[in-house]
Scaffold this motif. Structure first.
Motif, PDB file in Angstrom:
ATOM      1  N   GLY A 149       0.795  -1.227   0.000  1.00 17.47           N
ATOM      2  CA  GLY A 149       0.000   0.000   0.000  1.00 17.47           C
ATOM      3  C   GLY A 149       0.824   1.271   0.000  1.00 17.47           C
ATOM      4  N   SER A 150       2.144   1.170  -0.123  1.00 17.04           N
ATOM      5  CA  SER A 150       2.982   2.382  -0.138  1.00 17.04           C
ATOM      6  C   SER A 150       3.357   2.728  -1.570  1.00 17.04           C
ATOM      7  CB  SER A 150       4.243   2.181   0.704  1.00 17.04           C
ATOM      8  OG  SER A 150       5.128   1.302   0.052  1.00 17.04           O
ATOM      9  N   ASP A 151       3.912   3.895  -1.739  1.00 15.83           N
ATOM     10  CA  ASP A 151       4.298   4.382  -3.062  1.00 15.83           C
ATOM     11  C   ASP A 151       5.813   4.248  -3.255  1.00 15.83           C
ATOM     12  OD1 ASP A 151       3.834   5.508  -5.569  1.00 15.83           O
ATOM     13  OD2 ASP A 151       4.306   7.523  -4.834  1.00 15.83           O
ATOM     14  N   ALA A 180       8.185   7.305   3.607  1.00 13.03           N
ATOM     15  CA  ALA A 180       8.894   7.820   4.778  1.00 13.03           C
ATOM     16  C   ALA A 180      10.392   7.621   4.573  1.00 13.03           C
ATOM     17  CB  ALA A 180       8.438   7.102   6.034  1.00 13.03           C
ATOM     18  N   GLU A 181      11.159   8.314   5.386  1.00 12.35           N
ATOM     19  CA  GLU A 181      12.615   8.235   5.263  1.00 12.35           C
ATOM     20  C   GLU A 181      13.117   6.814   5.559  1.00 12.35           C
ATOM     21  OE1 GLU A 181      16.449  10.482   7.197  1.00 12.35           O
ATOM     22  OE2 GLU A 181      14.531  11.547   7.148  1.00 12.35           O
ATOM     23  N   PHE A 182      12.490   6.154   6.515  1.00 15.92           N
ATOM     24  CA  PHE A 182      12.873   4.782   6.845  1.00 15.92           C
ATOM     25  C   PHE A 182      12.653   3.859   5.647  1.00 15.92           C
ATOM     26  CE2 PHE A 182      11.598   0.559   8.383  1.00 15.92           C
ATOM     27  CZ  PHE A 182      12.794   0.176   8.982  1.00 15.92           C
ATOM     28  N   GLN A 183      11.511   4.009   4.970  1.00 15.82           N
ATOM     29  CA  GLN A 183      11.234   3.177   3.797  1.00 15.82           C
ATOM     30  C   GLN A 183      12.212   3.481   2.670  1.00 15.82           C
ATOM     31  OE1 GLN A 183       7.130   3.648   2.656  1.00 15.82           O
ATOM     32  NE2 GLN A 183       6.520   1.825   3.809  1.00 15.82           N
ATOM     33  N   LYS A 241      16.757   1.783  -0.715  1.00 20.89           N
ATOM     34  CA  LYS A 241      18.150   1.976  -1.099  1.00 20.89           C
ATOM     35  C   LYS A 241      18.985   0.726  -0.789  1.00 20.89           C
ATOM     36  CE  LYS A 241      19.873   5.837   0.300  1.00 20.89           C
ATOM     37  NZ  LYS A 241      20.574   6.841   1.113  1.00 20.89           N
ATOM     38  N   ASP A 242      18.733   0.098   0.366  1.00 22.14           N
ATOM     39  CA  ASP A 242      19.448  -1.132   0.714  1.00 22.14           C
ATOM     40  C   ASP A 242      19.152  -2.249  -0.281  1.00 22.14           C
ATOM     41  OD1 ASP A 242      20.642   0.023   2.892  1.00 22.14           O
ATOM     42  OD2 ASP A 242      19.222  -0.786   4.356  1.00 22.14           O
TER      43      ASP A 242
END
Length: 161
Positions: free
Chosen positions: A34-36, A52-55, A60-61
């Motif tokens: 459900g995220s973009d 969000a920054e965490f996502q 990136k990982d």
């Protein structure tokens, strides 16, 4: 007279494949449901989007893991700054650097001249051509460059006798 070129090249096909694999993994992972979160490619710029920054760090990982599995050196990536898009959504641009910049090529030429090896080094566009009298001296030069230049990926090609 033997010679070789010092270049920095990135296989764009492998980069695109790694991005496609990363997008597929992001779309199937439960924590991104459900995220973009996604990665877009345009020329030599990869743009990472997330809620969000965490996502974004997670995306990136995943991307870095896929790139390293495909043999792309991650030292060629130039991470841009984090930008807020709308609300709490964030994006980050990552540039894929190719070619040796003039600053680094001057450093390589200076390194070769300071080594007192009997070689000639010349800057030719985004590459550095090194020529010498003997193959052994050229191989010493390759070992020297590999030892000294660690912050940027360089390859040695066009070796001629």
């Amino acid at each position: 007279m033997p010679s070789f070129d010092i270049v920095s090249e990135v296989n764009q096909v492998e980069v695109r494949n790694a991005v496609d694999q990363s997008n597929k993994e992001v779309s199937t992972r439960y924590d991104f449901k459900g995220s973009d979160a996604r990665i877009e490619v345009s020329e030599k710029v990869l743009t990472l989007f997330a809620d969000a920054e965490f996502q974004l760090d997670q995306v990136k990982d995943i991307l870095l893991g896929k790139l390293s599995k495909r043999g792309v050196d991650v030292r060629c990536l130039d991470h841009g700054k984090l930008e807020k898009v709308s609300g709490n959504k964030v994006k980050q641009a990552i540039t894929v650097r190719e070619g040796i910049e003039t600053e680094l090529s001057k450093k390589i030429v200076r390194l070769i001249k300071d080594s007192k090896l009997k070689l000639q080094a010349s800057i030719q566009g985004e590459a550095v051509r090194v020529s010498g009298a003997k193959r052994d001296i050229l191989q010493e030069c390759i070992a020297l460059i590999r030892k000294e230049i660690t912050d940027f990926p360089v390859q040695f090609n066009n070796f001629r006798d």
